[in-house]
Design a protein around this motif. Sequence first.
Motif, short mmCIF file in Angstrom:
data_model
loop_
_atom_site.label_atom_id
_atom_site.label_comp_id
_atom_site.label_asym_id
_atom_site.label_seq_id
_atom_site.Cartn_x
_atom_site.Cartn_y
_atom_site.Cartn_z
N PHE A 174 -19.59 22.45 -15.10
CA PHE A 174 -20.85 22.30 -15.83
C PHE A 174 -21.00 20.86 -16.34
O PHE A 174 -22.09 20.29 -16.29
N LYS A 175 -19.90 20.26 -16.79
CA LYS A 175 -19.96 18.86 -17.24
C LYS A 175 -20.34 17.93 -16.08
O LYS A 175 -21.07 16.96 -16.27
N ILE A 176 -19.83 18.22 -14.89
CA ILE A 176 -20.19 17.43 -13.72
C ILE A 176 -21.69 17.55 -13.45
O ILE A 176 -22.36 16.57 -13.17
N SER A 177 -22.22 18.78 -13.56
CA SER A 177 -23.65 18.97 -13.33
C SER A 177 -24.47 18.20 -14.37
O SER A 177 -25.51 17.63 -14.03
N GLU A 178 -23.99 18.16 -15.60
CA GLU A 178 -24.69 17.38 -16.63
C GLU A 178 -24.66 15.89 -16.31
O GLU A 178 -25.65 15.18 -16.52
N ALA A 179 -23.53 15.40 -15.78
CA ALA A 179 -23.44 13.98 -15.40
C ALA A 179 -24.42 13.67 -14.26
O ALA A 179 -25.08 12.62 -14.27
N ILE A 180 -24.52 14.57 -13.30
CA ILE A 180 -25.47 14.36 -12.20
C ILE A 180 -26.90 14.38 -12.74
O ILE A 180 -27.73 13.55 -12.37
N MET A 181 -27.18 15.33 -13.65
CA MET A 181 -28.51 15.40 -14.23
C MET A 181 -28.84 14.12 -15.01
O MET A 181 -29.99 13.67 -15.01
N TRP A 182 -27.83 13.53 -15.64
CA TRP A 182 -28.06 12.28 -16.34
C TRP A 182 -28.59 11.23 -15.37
O TRP A 182 -29.56 10.53 -15.64
N HIS A 183 -27.95 11.13 -14.20
CA HIS A 183 -28.40 10.18 -13.18
C HIS A 183 -29.79 10.53 -12.67
O HIS A 183 -30.60 9.65 -12.41
N MET A 184 -30.05 11.82 -12.51
CA MET A 184 -31.36 12.25 -12.03
C MET A 184 -32.48 11.87 -13.00
O MET A 184 -33.61 11.63 -12.58
N ASN A 185 -32.16 11.80 -14.28
CA ASN A 185 -33.17 11.53 -15.30
C ASN A 185 -33.29 10.06 -15.69
O ASN A 185 -34.15 9.71 -16.49
N GLN A 186 -32.44 9.20 -15.15
CA GLN A 186 -32.49 7.78 -15.49
C GLN A 186 -33.53 7.07 -14.64
O GLN A 186 -33.70 7.39 -13.46
N PRO A 187 -34.23 6.08 -15.21
CA PRO A 187 -35.12 5.27 -14.38
C PRO A 187 -34.26 4.42 -13.44
O PRO A 187 -33.48 3.60 -13.89
N ASP A 188 -34.37 4.69 -12.17
CA ASP A 188 -33.53 4.02 -11.18
C ASP A 188 -34.37 3.80 -9.93
O ASP A 188 -34.78 4.77 -9.28
N PRO A 189 -34.63 2.55 -9.57
CA PRO A 189 -35.47 2.29 -8.39
C PRO A 189 -34.86 2.80 -7.09
O PRO A 189 -35.58 3.04 -6.13
N THR A 190 -33.55 3.02 -7.04
CA THR A 190 -32.94 3.52 -5.80
C THR A 190 -33.11 5.03 -5.66
O THR A 190 -32.89 5.57 -4.59
N ARG A 191 -33.49 5.70 -6.77
CA ARG A 191 -33.56 7.17 -6.73
C ARG A 191 -34.72 7.66 -5.88
O ARG A 191 -34.55 8.56 -5.07
N GLY A 192 -35.90 7.11 -6.07
CA GLY A 192 -37.06 7.66 -5.39
C GLY A 192 -37.24 9.11 -5.80
O GLY A 192 -36.90 9.51 -6.91
N LYS A 193 -37.74 9.92 -4.88
CA LYS A 193 -37.84 11.36 -5.15
C LYS A 193 -36.53 11.99 -4.76
O LYS A 193 -36.21 12.11 -3.58
N ALA A 194 -35.76 12.37 -5.72
CA ALA A 194 -34.47 12.99 -5.47
C ALA A 194 -34.52 14.43 -5.95
O ALA A 194 -35.38 14.81 -6.74
N LYS A 195 -33.56 15.21 -5.50
CA LYS A 195 -33.52 16.63 -5.82
C LYS A 195 -32.06 17.03 -5.98
O LYS A 195 -31.17 16.43 -5.35
#
Length: 153
Positions: A96-117
């Motif tokens: 669950f902590k790993i999922s939270e870390a991934i969600m942190w990245h998903m929610n950060q403004p990051d120009p490399t992210r684009g539309k991620a899922k």
Amino acid sequence: MADLLTVDILAEILEMHPRTIRRYIRDNQLPATKVGGEWRIRREDAEMFIGSKLEHIKSNAIQDVQAFMDGKDSEVDGKLQVCSVLDCYVEQAEAFKISEAIMWHMNQPDPTRGKAKFQYFFDEKENKGRYIIWGTPAFVGKVLAAVDSAVGN
């Protein structure tokens, strides 16, 4: 506070609309408490809820990956698109902590992210967290490197 999730965070983890999560709360299928006017879900309650929905989540994940492989699902932007399946054989709390870390990245403004899922579920039988991440190669690589550093391989 880290043990409390907002409706929006749980909705993102489960790839559901926040209204759906609120409906589960209203229908007493998911325990939650109001804090400062917003619903908060305890980590343990979220894990129990996710566990009860595991087969449905697994089925959706398989369909999403198959659609990506068939070239039918293109919610991701850019010329290069990646779908990565990451299995972590860890205890449920660490998963669950790993999922939270991934969600942190998903929610950060990051120009490399684009539309991620992102999708996550924990399989108690196999004692494994499964994470499915779609996005640009640069973003997915960044997220996978962060998970690798956090787990300490």
